[in-house]
Design a protein around this motif. Structure first.
Motif, PDB file in Angstrom:
ATOM      1  N   SER A   1      10.816   2.477   5.787  1.00 27.15           N
ATOM      2  CA  SER A   1       9.533   2.214   5.135  1.00 27.15           C
ATOM      3  C   SER A   1       9.518   0.775   4.656  1.00 27.15           C
ATOM      4  O   SER A   1      10.557   0.111   4.575  1.00 27.15           O
TER       5      SER A   1
ATOM      6  N   SER B   1       7.455  -0.457  -1.892  1.00 26.37           N
ATOM      7  CA  SER B   1       8.131   0.379  -2.885  1.00 26.37           C
ATOM      8  C   SER B   1       7.250   1.565  -3.269  1.00 26.37           C
ATOM      9  O   SER B   1       6.025   1.430  -3.386  1.00 26.37           O
ATOM     10  N   LYS B   2       7.875   2.740  -3.458  1.00 24.77           N
ATOM     11  CA  LYS B   2       7.125   3.919  -3.894  1.00 24.77           C
ATOM     12  C   LYS B   2       6.517   3.721  -5.277  1.00 24.77           C
ATOM     13  O   LYS B   2       5.539   4.385  -5.636  1.00 24.77           O
TER      14      LYS B   2
ATOM     15  N   TYR C   1       3.263   0.527  -0.485  1.00 24.34           N
ATOM     16  CA  TYR C   1       4.260   1.384   0.165  1.00 24.34           C
ATOM     17  C   TYR C   1       3.746   1.885   1.515  1.00 24.34           C
ATOM     18  O   TYR C   1       2.644   2.420   1.617  1.00 24.34           O
TER      19      TYR C   1
END
Length: 632
Positions: A321, A324-325, A331
């Motif tokens: 991915s 950042s979540k 994200y």
């Protein structure tokens, strides 16, 4: 009535004649494609017709007042300006007002600035044009009108260029490879847009399904002639095959006639009368026609592939991915906990919208990018070959044969046979004379053919094809498809060409978003049919759920809500009056559009009005049902 007339157009680049004495015309609403081999000047012909380049001779005439839109084959946008500024890149008050309004809206301008922008829009009556801009941007997947164009992907830039061409609803559209870099969903959207009645098209494309779905005439450039076929691509193939049979029969007849005439020439006395001289001239004409070559040089693809072991590429728990979540807006999951094993003989297509992560997935499989989690294991016997979207940086002044010799002087084939670099190039339709020309003289399609030659001469046993059909002509595509079908190697294919995918791929990896990848065993056409059926079922289910929800919502309060307020009674009366008017206008619009006979601009206005009327009727119907039920 012709909207475009082309008379005796000719163009030459140095010693190379591209086309000569090309003449044809297009009528309003005609949708025509030009089909020819790479290097015959298709793109240059379109540029001459669009006024981008000047022909050496000939005349191009458009009817007075005709608006012309042109889309180049290669779109490169390196400007830092926004999408909306690029779409409305013109010096007129309406465009300036729309740009000012969109910027004010996006930047949450203060009340005074916003009021000024709205006033200017009102003054110029620019709202319809602004709606057209937003509708096209939405249709072509351009959600952020403030995004700098130099941050867009190649596919997004192509979509922006297409939207920019369509924005003024041109009467004649000239399109050079419009499907290049577009994903499969977007190509279907483009087909729908171009099938608008009254729109006149002249295009070049290698996408055979696109030709079938959009075009009603094919013009073939071959053997120095310009031949027109009324019908789509399938019809053209049928008629072309019949024409080839007739030509071969005619050639055989002429060869027999030439043989008889040749016997007469040999026997006749030296002193020739007028009749003998006339017959001799006729013999020369017959000889010229009988010996004329109509052979089509075909690309001959052959390689020696190294033995591929049982292990090819194994993927375990692959996860990747970006962002950042903790920051949801940044994200972007590409692949999540994906496991798969590629085997010898697999021909796997990779499909999904542009920007969803297909190219990143390929980079992970090839070991060029590290995953966040999981492993990719490549077998010891694997020899990778990659034919990508971006071609290598050729040395423009280098001779074509020298570029191939830089890789290898001699190329091994099966059964101990070999080819020299020059012989290999001949199989890829670069004759000896052209081999010693510089790479700078090659067309886009010829460069792709040279790139393909350089990839295959390395004898790969795992082949990764990323948009392999871009800029290749249809005969080369047919040869490539037949070659790949016979190869007992592993192939990974990312392509927007539905015909290519249907013919080659035995299974698909379907990117569904949020890192999900699903295997589909079957063709892309079958996948699309299934997806469309699911979308229809989902839409039908949503309407049913909403209807049930309205009927069952707050059942305890039903008695209290049964009586209508005074305002709701007035609303119900107003709907009763307005609904028949809207229904009548809808029928009127449908009749106008079915009859035709109006210009494209008016047709688009009618289409937009029809969409609005239909949506308003649906809304009023739902509201009328709700109020009527409560009124009892």
């Amino acid at each position: 009535m012709n909207v475009l007339s082309v008379e005796k157009l000719s163009k030459r680049y140095g010693p190379r004649l591209l086309f000569e004495d090309v003449s044809f015309g297009l009528e309003k609403g005609q949708k025509t494609a030009i089909v020819a081999r790479n290097g015959t000047g298709k793109s240059t012909l379109l540029k001459c017709i669009a006024g981008v380049e000047k022909p050496d001779s000939g005349i191009v005439t458009f009817n007075k007042g005709i608006r012309v839109g042109y889309l180049d084959q290669n779109v490169v946008m390196d400007s830092g300006r926004s999408v909306v500024d690029e779409m409305l890149d013109r010096d007129d008050p309406v465009s300036a007002a729309i740009k000012a309004y969109e910027h004010a809206l996006a930047q949450h301008a203060d009340e005074q600035l916003m009021h000024k922008a709205v006033e200017r829009m009102e003054e110029l009556k620019a709202w319809d044009h602004e709606a057209r801009v937003k509708a096209l941007a939405h249709r072509f997947g351009l959600r952020d009108l403030e995004q700098p164009v130099n941050t867009l992907s190649g596919g997004q830039q192509k979509r922006l260029a297409m939207a920019k061409v369509l924005i003024d609803t041109p009467d004649v559209l000239i399109l050079d490879e419009p499907t290049n870099h577009l994903d499969l969903n977007m190509i279907e959207q483009l087909e729908e847009e171009l099938n608008t009645p009254g729109m006149t098209l002249l295009l070049v494309t290698h996408d055979r399904y696109f030709l079938d779905n959009v075009c009603d005439e094919i013009i073939e450039m071959e053997f120095g002639k310009f031949t027109r076929y009324k019908g789509n691509y399938t019809w053209y193939l049928e008629k072309k095959a019949a024409a080839d049979e007739v030509r071969e029969a005619t050639q055989q007849h002429l060869r027999g006639l030439m043989k008889r005439e040749l016997e007469w020439v040999r026997k006749m006395p030296r002193a020739r009368g007028t009749k003998s001289k006339s017959r001799l001239d006729k013999f020369e004409e017959i000889k010229a026609e009988a010996t004329r070559r109509f052979d089509r040089d075909e690309v001959k693809l052959e390689v020696k592939t190294d033995r591929l072991g049982g292990k090819v590429i194994e993927v375990r728990n692959l996860t990747k991915s970006f962002g950042s979540k903790d920051l949801p807006e940044s994200y972007k999951p590409i692949v999540s906990h994906f496991s798969y094993s590629l085997k010898r003989g697999d021909r796997i297509g990779i499909v999904g919208p542009n920007g969803i992560g297909k190219s990143t997935f390929i980079e992970l499989l090839l070991g060029r990018m590290k995953p966040d989690q999981g492993t990719v294991s490549i077998g010891d016997t694997v020899v990778l070959g990659t034919f990508g979207q971006l071609m290598p940086a050729f040395k423009e002044e280098q001779r074509i044969v020298e570029a191939v010799r830089d890789i290898a002087e001699v190329i091994p084939l099966n059964k101990g046979k070999t080819l020299s670099a020059s012989q290999l190039l001949e199989r890829f339709l670069f004759d000896k004379e052209q081999q010693y020309q510089s790479i700078s003289t090659l067309s886009g399609g010829e460069r792709r053919r040279l790139y393909l030659c350089m990839v295959l001469m390395k004898n790969p046993n795992v082949l990764v094809l990323d948009e392999p059909t871009n800029d290749l002509d249809i005969p080369t595509l047919n040869a490539l498809e037949d070659f790949l079908m016979d190869l007992d190697i592993c192939q990974l294919i990312v392509s927007h060409d539905r015909f290519f995918m249907d013919k080659l791929c035995t299974k698909l990896l379907v990117f569904q978003g949020e890192g999900r990848i699903k295997e589909w065993v079957g063709s892309y056409t079958e996948l699309r049919e299934m997806q469309k059926a699911e979308q229809q079922r989902a839409a039908s289910g949503k309407r049913q759920v909403e209807s049930t929800k309205r009927q069952t919502e707050e059942p305890g309060a039903g008695a209290a809500k049964k009586k209508l307020t005074y305002a709701e009674k007035l609303e119900l009366q107003r709907i009763d009056k307005e609904m028949p008017k809207l229904e009548a206008r809808k029928e009127e619009l449908l009749a106008i559009m079915a009859a035709g006979g109006t210009d494209h601009h008016r047709m688009m206005e009618h289409s937009i009005e029809l969409e609005k009327a239909t949506a308003e009727i649906d809304r009023m119907t739902d509201r009328w049902l709700e109020l009527s039920e409560r009124e009892g």
